[in-house]
Design an enzyme around this catalytic site. Structure first.
Site, PDB file in Angstrom:
ATOM      1  N   THR A   1      48.851  25.021   6.530  1.00 40.10           N
ATOM      2  CA  THR A   1      49.623  24.987   7.770  1.00 40.10           C
ATOM      3  C   THR A   1      50.312  26.319   8.065  1.00 40.10           C
ATOM      4  OG1 THR A   1      51.504  24.084   6.532  1.00 40.10           O
ATOM      5  CG2 THR A   1      50.041  22.500   7.624  1.00 40.10           C
TER       6      THR A   1
ATOM      7  N   GLY B   1      51.249  29.475   9.820  1.00 39.73           N
ATOM      8  CA  GLY B   1      51.106  29.956  11.186  1.00 39.73           C
ATOM      9  C   GLY B   1      51.114  28.870  12.246  1.00 39.73           C
ATOM     10  N   THR B   2      51.432  27.638  11.876  1.00 40.08           N
ATOM     11  CA  THR B   2      51.414  26.555  12.865  1.00 40.08           C
ATOM     12  C   THR B   2      52.424  26.786  13.986  1.00 40.08           C
ATOM     13  OG1 THR B   2      52.876  25.293  11.401  1.00 40.08           O
ATOM     14  CG2 THR B   2      50.525  24.744  11.353  1.00 40.08           C
ATOM     15  N   GLY B   3      53.629  27.227  13.627  1.00 34.67           N
ATOM     16  CA  GLY B   3      54.655  27.448  14.647  1.00 34.67           C
ATOM     17  C   GLY B   3      54.279  28.562  15.609  1.00 34.67           C
ATOM     18  N   CYS B   4      53.745  29.638  15.069  1.00 33.68           N
ATOM     19  CA  CYS B   4      53.309  30.762  15.905  1.00 33.68           C
ATOM     20  C   CYS B   4      52.200  30.317  16.857  1.00 33.68           C
ATOM     21  CB  CYS B   4      52.790  31.906  15.037  1.00 33.68           C
ATOM     22  SG  CYS B   4      53.966  32.536  13.826  1.00 33.68           S
TER      23      CYS B   4
ATOM     24  N   LYS C   1      59.926  20.554  17.049  1.00 37.62           N
ATOM     25  CA  LYS C   1      58.663  20.140  16.441  1.00 37.62           C
ATOM     26  C   LYS C   1      58.909  19.140  15.308  1.00 37.62           C
ATOM     27  CE  LYS C   1      58.059  24.459  15.776  1.00 37.62           C
ATOM     28  NZ  LYS C   1      57.609  25.825  15.440  1.00 37.62           N
TER      29      LYS C   1
END
Length: 266
Positions: free
Chosen positions: A207, A209-212, A175
């Site tokens: 931002t 929790g963006t990865g989850c 990412k």
């Protein structure tokens, strides 16, 4: 009509922006039936993580067994696994149940800086879990931790993707949120070829929790039978709308908006 089912194996976020809560919200928005195996309970909000309480191995194993005997997932993802014992248990159960379409989000550090993966667990992840992964979705710091190399430009990002692929992962998505490009560039490596998706970089601190959320959207897409390229595109579109239309909740790093993607289509 067959209902697609997705499983998240991750930690609980009491603030609701990441972890199990973000995953289940994302599954629901993408019309996938969501199930969960909780690996740890965190006490956190938008200001940071105040405590991490890993579940007993017996409790994690029992959750996995209950899913396996009755609710076989069409795709699944891992998030916060915290320690090597949990990683090895999950990997062993993955092999036992022959579950496919595994998305590994190698959650290591919370947005506020708290460690969500113990140091010795990184080796267990590389040795046991990554060879089972269909898709791996690290951010740049996580890719650096897993490969041991510094990533300062796109060529180094590509080298890291190659090294991660060599660990047994079918598809690597690094990412670009931590990159310094004007736009957010996510890189996909399929073991032979590179492709990328580009979106405007949104100036916001919200931002959490963006990865989850990104990895959950990819998981939902795979559960629905999407190709990897289509799942990648859906994940990118979903998280872009979630960041762009943030909720302005809390005093720190606020959560993304999990219903923004569907709202954008109306």
């Amino acid at each position: 009509m067959t209902t697609a089912k997705a499983l998240t194996i991750a930690g609980s976020d009491s603030g609701g922006g990441a972890g199990i809560q973000a995953d289940l919200k994302t599954f629901q928005e993408l019309k996938v039936y969501g199930m969960s195996v909780i690996t740890a309970i965190t006490a956190q909000n938008t200001l940071g993580v105040d405590g991490v309480y890993p579940m007993m191995l017996e409790a994690i194993e029992k959750q996995l067994e209950c899913i396996a005997v009755d609710l076989q997932p069409d795709a699944l993802k891992t998030g916060m696994l915290f320690n090597s014992e949990i990683i090895e248990l999950v990997a062993n159960k993955m092999e036992q149940y022959k579950w496919k379409n595994l998305v590994v989000d190698p959650v290591m550090i919370a947005k506020g800086g708290a460690n969500l993966l113990q140091q010795e667990a990184t080796e267990s992840m590389k040795r046991k879990l990554l060879p089972l992964a269909t898709v791996l979705t690290p951010n740049i710091p996580e890719a650096e931790e897993l490969t041991g190399i510094s990533i300062r430009n796109m060529e180094e990002r590509k080298e890291a993707a190659k090294r991660l692929s060599a660990m047994g992962v079918n598809y690597v998505i690094i990412k670009g949120g931590h990159g310094d490009e004007k736009e957010a560039v996510d890189l996909l490596f399929d073991g032979s070829h590179f492709s990328s998706l580009v979106a405007e970089r949104i100036p916001t601190k919200n931002t959490h929790g963006t990865g989850c959320t990104f990895s959950a959207a990819i998981t939902a897409a795979l559960a629905n039978g999407y190709s990897i390229n289509d799942a990648f595109q859906l994940g990118k579109d979903f998280i872009h709308q979630a960041i762009k239309n943030d909720l302005h909740i809390g005093s720190g790093h606020g959560p993304t908006n999990h219903w923004a993607y569907q709202e954008s289509k109306r």
